[in-house]
Design a protein around this motif. Structure first.
Motif, PDB file in Angstrom:
ATOM      1  N   ARG A   1      -0.224  -6.073  -3.350  1.00  0.00           N
ATOM      2  CA  ARG A   1      -0.643  -6.607  -2.060  1.00  0.00           C
ATOM      3  C   ARG A   1      -0.891  -5.401  -1.154  1.00  0.00           C
TER       4      ARG A   1
ATOM      5  N   MET B   1       2.085 -11.255   7.543  1.00  0.00           N
ATOM      6  CA  MET B   1       2.035  -9.821   7.282  1.00  0.00           C
ATOM      7  C   MET B   1       0.899  -9.491   6.323  1.00  0.00           C
ATOM      8  N   GLY B   2       0.693 -10.386   5.361  1.00  0.00           N
ATOM      9  CA  GLY B   2      -0.291 -10.111   4.324  1.00  0.00           C
ATOM     10  C   GLY B   2      -1.723 -10.072   4.826  1.00  0.00           C
ATOM     11  N   PHE B   3      -1.994 -10.716   5.939  1.00  0.00           N
ATOM     12  CA  PHE B   3      -3.389 -10.815   6.365  1.00  0.00           C
ATOM     13  C   PHE B   3      -3.724 -10.021   7.623  1.00  0.00           C
ATOM     14  N   ILE B   4      -2.679  -9.653   8.389  1.00  0.00           N
ATOM     15  CA  ILE B   4      -2.940  -9.121   9.726  1.00  0.00           C
ATOM     16  C   ILE B   4      -3.815  -7.869   9.698  1.00  0.00           C
ATOM     17  N   GLU B   5      -3.535  -6.986   8.724  1.00  0.00           N
ATOM     18  CA  GLU B   5      -4.264  -5.715   8.731  1.00  0.00           C
ATOM     19  C   GLU B   5      -5.756  -5.935   8.457  1.00  0.00           C
TER      20      GLU B   5
ATOM     21  N   GLY C   1       5.909 -13.834   5.766  1.00  0.00           N
ATOM     22  CA  GLY C   1       5.252 -12.858   4.894  1.00  0.00           C
ATOM     23  C   GLY C   1       3.755 -13.071   4.829  1.00  0.00           C
TER      24      GLY C   1
ATOM     25  N   VAL D   1       6.467  -5.656   6.258  1.00  0.00           N
ATOM     26  CA  VAL D   1       5.733  -4.730   5.414  1.00  0.00           C
ATOM     27  C   VAL D   1       4.473  -5.452   4.995  1.00  0.00           C
ATOM     28  N   ASN D   2       3.351  -4.735   4.884  1.00  0.00           N
ATOM     29  CA  ASN D   2       2.180  -5.440   4.364  1.00  0.00           C
ATOM     30  C   ASN D   2       1.565  -4.798   3.128  1.00  0.00           C
ATOM     31  N   ARG D   3       2.290  -3.821   2.575  1.00  0.00           N
ATOM     32  CA  ARG D   3       1.842  -3.270   1.293  1.00  0.00           C
ATOM     33  C   ARG D   3       2.993  -3.362   0.310  1.00  0.00           C
TER      34      ARG D   3
END
Lengths: 120, 577
Positions: free
Chosen positions: B231, A65-69, A62, B212-214
């Protein structure tokens, strides 16, 4: 229980994060702060070396995922390298290879940044 | 007599079939097998088109691979009404949609792929390029080929199914690992369990698990929707969302997960989709919604499937148990802290009050202090200045608990230090006022009354800084009050105070009290008020200080019977013998 360590070193313009031990919900915040520090110092070209990592849970994934964008938006990337088969299996299972460059050696991951740099 | 050339050819063909069989059976990859099945005869017989369909149900077939045809055909599912049991020319088939389809794409020949009498699929070929029509031996060759391939195809299909099942199983194991991690958090030592941490862990887990990133996590606390984590969602849009009463009401009452398509069905929730929400999952505890998970799109842009929504629900509900437990523990810890603070405050307060009243020849002194449960800021003191002079003081510090106790200790220290100097009472009061003003915020103050009893002169000199005026009851039951003085302590610096000196006579009784007495409530929400103190003093004999004290306290107790004591009660009496 086995602990978790994240160590940062530099290879030219690429920041290398060496992960060691057990990356799970309890240790995920350590990795999170390591990424946050890189973002704060505008180091967006990141290779994460998994050679010494012995376990990863979904919460650990996770964090990626949180930083990739954020990192890609800034023209960088997180590339992953040197995973043990057991670790790769988890990444594969959750579909990460479609999104992340996963390479068998750190050098290859670093080289990918350099290739991209030369092309642009 | 056989033709040696034909023999050789036949032998060659057999060898080719045998080699092919080895290739086919050495692979478990369906695509490799099917490609070989198509390309080998296409090369040998110069056929331009080939297609393989694999049975999905009895009559539906999926196009697995196609050569010399559009790639877009692959993956399509078509209905084959009558499956030929032997190699057949499409032209000979009875009219049907599948016949029309094969005609259209130029497939002329169909060969069934059968294994153990079970139809696995169908291989089709286009016309032979230049060599003309298919001959009987072509038919035989293609049929043998399909028979040889059948076993390999069957194995490859089973292998693929096994692989899929395995992967599903591993995925389930991964999900279970994630759930057990949440559970471990629940079982972690109480000191480290913390609701914020669990929310964080939940967010990480579902982001990793579902790519998922949001992600937004709301918790419902005291019937309010509280954003616990955001997030990656645009902060402004989320704020806007949380301000809309109808959206909040909707979120707080959601009991079933909703997917994007369902959210788009009504205007209210369509707004959420525009904010970036792709799925909403309530977190339930004992069948009550206690929180909501809102996820953005998957990074792969793929839709959420029911299995994933189930997993999300489970993860959310499990997390909710941890969050709720953590919350209860936090509340308990907070309560304990408060209790401890109160205990310390009451300890401080007790130590600040005099242990006993001084013995003064010709006078009788008594005092009592009942702290309330919350520990208010009542203070009284009796200080012997010399054989001839005694200082008395009563005060009420604003606020309750530790802050009030600290302010009170400040007052006590200042008073004791200044009382031993030769400053006058107004000077002492001004000094204390300045000290209190310097050390407190504007909303902290003290009502303060101080007086000095001069024994040989039988006088009482006093300053009243905003305290409930004490009484001086004469022996004939007339009374006066000590009002002279100035402003409450701590309001503003350098205020002057006036002083009054009153001559005392035998039978006089001085009564100092705090608002714990005058504002004591009865069950009808009425206050005790000064007039009841006056009535009580008038009624009772006033020879001993302790007797006066008891009669007032008894009157207050009787008046407020059935109501809890809201404030500290302090009473100090001096009688002149």
């Amino acid at each position: 229980m086995e602990g978790f360590e994240v160590n940062k070193r530099d290879n030219d313009n690429v920041a290398i994060l060496n992960l060691k031990g057990y990356l799970d919900a309890h240790t995920a915040p350590d990795l999170e702060s390591a990424f946050q520090q890189l973002i704060d110092t505008k180091s967006y070209n990141i290779v994460v070396n998994f050679a010494d990592l012995s376990y990863i849970s979904s919460a650990g994934l996770g964090v990626f995922m949180g930083f990739i964008e954020d990192i890609r938006k800034n023209g960088g990337d997180i590339k992953l390298s040197s995973m043990k088969p057991k670790i790769y299996r988890v990444f594969d299972l959750l579909g990460f290879p479609t999104l992340y460059d996963i390479l068998d050696e750190e050098e290859k991951a670093v080289a990918k940044f350099k290739d991209a740099g030369e092309q642009s | 007599m056989s033709n040696p050339h034909d023999d050789l050819k036949q032998q060659y063909e057999l060898q080719a079939l045998f080699d092919l069989s080895k290739v086919l059976n050495s692979s478990l990859n369906l695509n490799t097998i099917l490609d070989t099945l198509l390309l080998t005869p296409m090369g040998k017989l110069l056929i331009g088109k080939g297609i393989v369909l694999i049975a999905k149900t009895n009559s539906t077939y999926m196009i697995e691979t196609a050569k010399g045809l559009s790639r877009s055909l692959v993956g399509n599912i078509i209905e084959v009404e009558c499956m030929p049991s032997a190699p057949s020319a499409v032209a000979d088939l009875p009219p049907s949609t599948s016949k029309a389809f094969f005609d259209k794409i130029g497939i002329a020949l169909l060969i069934p792929i059968r294994h153990d009498d079970k139809g696995l699929g169908l291989v089709g070929f286009g016309k032979k390029g230049i060599a003309g029509e298919f001959t009987d031996s072509d038919y035989d060759y293609l049929h043998s080929l399909s028979n040889i391939a059948a076993t390999a195809i069957q194995n490859a299909i089973i292998f693929a199914e096994l692989n899929t099942a395995n992967r599903k199983l591993e995925k389930k194991v991964q999900e279970l690992n994630t759930l057990s991690e949440i559970e471990r958090e629940l079982n972690s030592t109480l000191s480290t369990l913390n609701s914020e941490r669990v929310v964080h862990l939940l967010a990480y887990s579902l982001m990793g698990e579902l790519m998922v990133n949001r992600c937004l996590i709301f918790l419902i606390e005291d019937s309010r929707l509280i954003l616990s984590l955001n997030r990656g969602m645009p902060a402004e849009a989320v704020e806007h969302m949380a301000e809309s009463e109808s959206v909040v009401r909707f979120l707080m009452t959601l009991r079933e997960p909703l997917l994007k398509e369902q959210l788009e069905e009504n205007d209210l929730t369509a707004e959420l989709v525009r904010t970036g929400v792709s799925v909403l999952v309530p977190m339930m505890l004992e069948s009550e919604p206690k929180g909501i998970i809102a996820l953005g799109e998957k990074i792969t842009k793929m839709a959420f499937v029911p299995d994933e929504v189930d997993f999300l629900s489970m993860l959310g509900n499990w997390s909710m148990i941890s969050i709720e437990t953590a919350r209860l523990i936090e509340q308990e810890v907070e309560k304990k802290k408060l209790e401890e603070e109160l205990r310390i405050a009451s300890e401080i307060q007790k130590q600040l009050l005099p242990e006993r009243c001084p013995q003064i020849p010709g006078f009788d002194v008594a005092a009592v202090n009942y702290p309330s449960l919350q520990v208010g800021g009542d203070y009284y003191d009796c200080i012997r200045l010399s054989d001839e002079e005694y200082l008395f003081c009563i005060a009420d510090v604003s606020g309750k608990g530790a802050p009030a106790a600290l302010l009170m200790s400040n007052l006590q220290a200042s008073l004791h230090a200044l009382a031993s100097t030769d400053m006058s009472l107004p000077e002492i009061t001004t000094k204390i006022n300045n000290i209190i003003h310097r050390n407190t915020s504007f909303d902290k103050f003290i009502t303060f009354f101080v007086g000095i009893l001069n024994v040989p002169q039988q006088t009482f000199t006093s300053v009243n800084a905003g305290h409930n005026p004490p009484y001086l009851f004469r022996s004939d039951s007339s009374f006066e009050v000590f009002e002279t003085g100035g402003l409450i302590l701590g309001m503003m610096p350098n205020v002057p105070f006036e002083v009054q000196t009153t001559a005392l006579a035998k039978g006089d009784c001085i009564v100092m009290f705090t608002d714990g007495i005058s504002e004591a409530m009865n069950v009808d929400d009425e206050e005790f008020e000064e007039h009841r103190i006056e009535a009580c003093l008038r009624k009772h004999e006033r020879s001993s200080a302790a007797g006066v004290l008891t009669s007032v306290i008894e009157a207050v107790k009787e008046f407020s019977a059935g109501s809890p004591q809201a404030d500290d009660i302090t009473l100090l009496t001096i009688t002149v013998a």
